[in-house]
Design an enzyme around this catalytic site. Structure first.
Site, short mmCIF file in Angstrom:
data_model
loop_
_atom_site.label_atom_id
_atom_site.label_comp_id
_atom_site.label_asym_id
_atom_site.label_seq_id
_atom_site.Cartn_x
_atom_site.Cartn_y
_atom_site.Cartn_z
N GLU A 39 -1.99 -7.59 -3.30
CA GLU A 39 -0.81 -6.56 -3.20
C GLU A 39 -0.78 -6.18 -1.76
O GLU A 39 0.45 -5.31 -1.47
CB GLU A 39 -1.42 -5.32 -4.06
CG GLU A 39 -2.70 -4.82 -3.16
CD GLU A 39 -2.64 -3.05 -3.39
OE1 GLU A 39 -1.84 -2.70 -3.77
OE2 GLU A 39 -3.55 -2.66 -2.79
N ASN A 67 -1.04 -0.90 -6.62
CA ASN A 67 -0.34 0.23 -6.53
C ASN A 67 0.57 -0.20 -5.66
O ASN A 67 1.80 0.35 -5.49
CB ASN A 67 -0.78 1.66 -5.96
CG ASN A 67 -1.74 1.48 -4.76
OD1 ASN A 67 -2.49 0.35 -4.60
ND2 ASN A 67 -1.82 2.17 -3.81
N HIS A 68 0.79 -1.17 -4.65
CA HIS A 68 1.95 -1.56 -3.81
C HIS A 68 2.60 -2.44 -4.04
O HIS A 68 3.23 -3.35 -3.48
CB HIS A 68 1.09 -1.80 -2.32
CG HIS A 68 0.70 -0.85 -1.45
ND1 HIS A 68 1.23 0.25 -1.41
CD2 HIS A 68 -0.66 -0.56 -1.05
CE1 HIS A 68 0.50 1.24 -0.58
NE2 HIS A 68 -0.70 0.67 -0.58
FE LIG Z 1 -5.00 -2.90 -1.32
FE LIG Z 2 -4.12 -0.60 -3.60
#
Ligand SMILES: [Fe+2]
Ligand SMILES: [Fe+2]
Length: 257
Positions: A39, A67-68
């Site tokens: 990520e 999340n990225h």
């Molecule tokens: Fe990360």
């Molecule tokens: Fe993350």
């Protein structure tokens, strides 16, 4: 069967270390299947189709995100060309890509699932337990490995106790700091965080001066990744071929010499 899981790959330092070491690690740990969380592979945030391709050619069987996932917008255009890429189930945009992938390994089908934690995670659109409960009936596999991308150790441990009968491994990612709580609970391998692959002298893979300028000196910075040699972190999960349950989990942390 052995599964090698490699923690968050951060920027050029982490990516080149993982690309150069994957074949050696696969042999050393007799890994039949390799999962890489990438990520942060594209300059510290997100992934590109080109980086995904390099990881798959180097030997990754599945590439997970966090999340990225969509920090580099270009991946949204090419995500249909990345059949082994797994994005978190509980984040937007919901329609882009897939949140689990199933691959055959010998006689077994392995599912790799990506779920985001909710505590201290702005990107999560749903808590991890209902997200997994919703997803579970769709997954037809002998072995299920969850990459639980989350900040809070308590949330990751709770998740393991909720799903240990349903899945073979719950592997935490996201904090970039490897934890020492690996264990097997009733056939389910667990660690709160596998750690990162990124510059060893850094703050979670970011340049120390840049983070200092921002956090201490209050100077806006771009949080550039650090450039030095990388630590490689991950785990090896050993799985009983008959039962599909985990028998051991071993931490890997290879520091630059
Ligand atoms: Fe990360
Ligand atoms: Fe993350």
């Amino acid at each position: 069967m052995n599964i090698l899981f490699i923690g968050d790959v951060v920027a050029r330092s982490g990516l080149s270390a993982v690309l150069h070491s994957m074949e050696r690690l696969r042999k050393q740990y007799e890994a039949d299947f390799v999962v890489v969380n990438a990520e942060n592979a594209a300059n510290g945030k997100g992934i590109t189709e080109a980086i995904y391709g390099r990881l798959v050619r180097a030997g990754a069987d599945v590439v997970t995100l966090g999340n990225h996932a969509f920090a580099k917008k270009e991946i949204l255009n090419g995500i249909e060309n990345c059949p082994l890429l797994v994005r978190p189930e509980n984040m937007e945009p919901a329609g882009a890509g897939q949140s689990f992938v199933i691959r055959r390994c010998g006689t077994k089908k392995i599912a790799v699932v990506s779920i985001l934690g909710h505590a201290f995670m702005n990107a999560a659109t749903e808590e991890p337990i209902p997200a997994m409960q919703r997803l579970l009936p769709e997954i037809r596999a002998d072995i299920i490995l969850v990459d639980l991308h989350a900040e809070a150790t308590s949330e990751k441990i709770l998740f393991m106790y909720q799903f240990h009968k349903d899945v073979t491994a719950v592997i935490g990612t996201h904090t970039h700091v490897q934890t020492a709580d690996e264990r097997v609970f009733e056939g389910c391998a667990f660690i709160s965080d596998a750690g990162m692959c990124g510059a060893y002298d850094s703050i979670l893979g970011r340049d120390i001066d840049e983070v200092t300028d921002s956090a201490v000196n209050k100077i806006p910075t771009r949080f550039q990744p650090a450039k030095g040699p990388a630590v490689i972190c991950g785990v090896v999960i050993r799985i009983d071929d008959e039962t599909g349950r985990a028998s051991s989990i071993e931490r890997i942390q290879i520091r630059p010499s």
